[in-house]
Design an enzyme around this catalytic site. Structure first.
Site, PDB file in Angstrom:
ATOM      1  N   VAL A 172      11.000   5.981   0.365  1.00 21.85           N
ATOM      2  CA  VAL A 172      10.010   6.450   1.457  1.00 21.85           C
ATOM      3  C   VAL A 172       8.768   5.665   1.157  1.00 21.85           C
ATOM      4  O   VAL A 172       7.587   6.085   1.869  1.00 21.85           O
ATOM      5  CB  VAL A 172       9.517   7.785   1.252  1.00 21.85           C
ATOM      6  CG1 VAL A 172      10.640   8.898   1.506  1.00 21.85           C
ATOM      7  CG2 VAL A 172       9.218   8.359  -0.085  1.00 21.85           C
ATOM      8  N   CYS A 173       8.723   4.607   0.678  1.00 21.18           N
ATOM      9  CA  CYS A 173       7.734   3.656   0.469  1.00 21.18           C
ATOM     10  C   CYS A 173       7.839   2.451   1.501  1.00 21.18           C
ATOM     11  O   CYS A 173       8.866   1.810   1.642  1.00 21.18           O
ATOM     12  CB  CYS A 173       7.617   2.949  -0.716  1.00 21.18           C
ATOM     13  SG  CYS A 173       6.131   2.183  -0.919  1.00 21.18           S
ATOM     14  N   ILE A 174       7.082   1.973   2.434  1.00 16.41           N
ATOM     15  CA  ILE A 174       7.016   0.876   3.288  1.00 16.41           C
ATOM     16  C   ILE A 174       6.046  -0.247   3.101  1.00 16.41           C
ATOM     17  O   ILE A 174       5.603  -0.817   3.949  1.00 16.41           O
ATOM     18  CB  ILE A 174       6.869   1.333   4.719  1.00 16.41           C
ATOM     19  CG1 ILE A 174       5.616   2.245   5.061  1.00 16.41           C
ATOM     20  CG2 ILE A 174       8.141   2.285   5.127  1.00 16.41           C
ATOM     21  CD1 ILE A 174       5.422   2.621   6.349  1.00 16.41           C
TER      22      ILE A 174
END
Length: 325
Positions: A172-174
């Protein structure tokens, strides 16, 4: 420098030396304690809460409580009152310094403190480590997140007892999309690179998609592996339960997402839905059994025997067998 990640590395088995995989010891030491597994749930609001942290501590697992909307001092008091160790997260802003001052004023010492910011190779982290070591020197300080050997060397020299390696490889890291920086797509290489200079434990943070990735992390230098998505989505998980087409899911979002921050500012995380997986205890049991199997394939009996195996890289310029290095 070899560039690879979890999905294009396989470890090579050695002759098995145990009668049963259950003989293999998955435990690991961090600080003054030994834990059942080299795994820690991510310190995120949709992964851990007070209840889960208490259960983990009581059952021999390491945990790191998140730092959002939490009275850290009261949390430490509550954990100690139940006979549990306390492991908290701090940032580097003034309220975090105020929290440290409260610990000192009340004579309280958390056993573990994780300085937890997105770009941990920073003067602000150096200042917080220095402050912690001066005010509560008995605490075991983990600092991160970083992604280069230079950063690991600096954090260790500044006084960190362990470093957390991984910039943006999580589900869930961008960060890599928003900034162009990070270890997403080559997290395992970054871990290997950092481990070569480390003299203290490394916690590999992010990019874990299967239990076999835990063994790969240990092989390339991790003492502990921080896992988010595999721990999100359990019955006990604090994320909101959502029903979609008759199926139940749990919310899972990044600490730098607007869902966590409550505002759309400096966003480097996103929200996804994780199918509900059942009970957390069952996942941890399965993890332990899978890591025991990994140890048996390594030809050893203890977790760190995994570090002695060779590996192959699948595809790319570095493809082929790589002897122990």
């Amino acid at each position: 420098m070899e560039i690879f990640d979890y999905d294009n590395i396989l470890l090579l088995p050695r002759k098995c030396r145990v009668e049963s995989r259950s003989e293999c010891d998955t435990s690991v030491e961090l600080g003054e304690r030994r834990f059942r597994l080299p795994v820690v749930p991510a310190n995120m609001k949709t992964v851990v809460d007070e209840k889960i942290c208490t259960w983990l501590a009581q059952n021999g697992y390491f945990y790191v409580m998140h730092r959002f909307d939490l009275d850290n001092v009261q949390f430490v008091k509550d954990m100690h009152a139940q006979g549990c160790f306390a492991s908290i997260s701090l940032g580097v802003k003034q309220p975090d310094y105020d929290t440290v001052d409260r610990f000192v004023a009340e004579g309280i010492c958390p056993e573990y403190i994780t300085i937890d910011i997105a770009h941990g190779h920073a003067d602000s982290v150096k200042n917080m480590i220095t402050y912690l070591k001066a005010k509560i020197p008995a605490a075991f300080v983990i600092a991160g997140n970083v992604g280069t050997p230079e950063a690991v060397i600096d954090l260790e020299n500044w006084g960190a007892d362990a470093t957390k390696v991984g910039i943006g490889p999580g589900k869930v890291c961008i960060t890599k999309l928003k900034t162009g920086f990070g270890t997403g797509g080559w997290q395992l290489s970054a871990l290997k690179w950092c481990a070569r200079v480390a003299t203290k434990p490394i916690i590999a943070d992010g990019g874990i998609r299967s239990h076999g990735d835990i063994a790969k992390s240990v092989r390339f230098g991790a003492t502990m592996v921080m896992v988010g998505s595999l721990f999100a989505g359990h019955e006990e998980s604090p994320g909101k339960t959502v029903e979609v087409d008759g199926e139940l899911y749990k919310e899972y979002y990044g600490s730098a997402s607007d869902f966590n921050k409550g505002e759309y500012k400096h966003v480097e995380g996103k929200r996804i839905l994780e199918p509900i997986k059942g009970k957390l205890a069952d996942t941890l049991t399965e993890m332990e059994q899978d890591i025991q199997s990994s140890i048996s394939y390594s030809g050893g009996k203890k977790l760190m025997d995994i570090r002695k195996v060779n590996y192959v890289i699948l595809g790319g310029d570095n493809a082929g067998e790589h002897l122990l290095m």
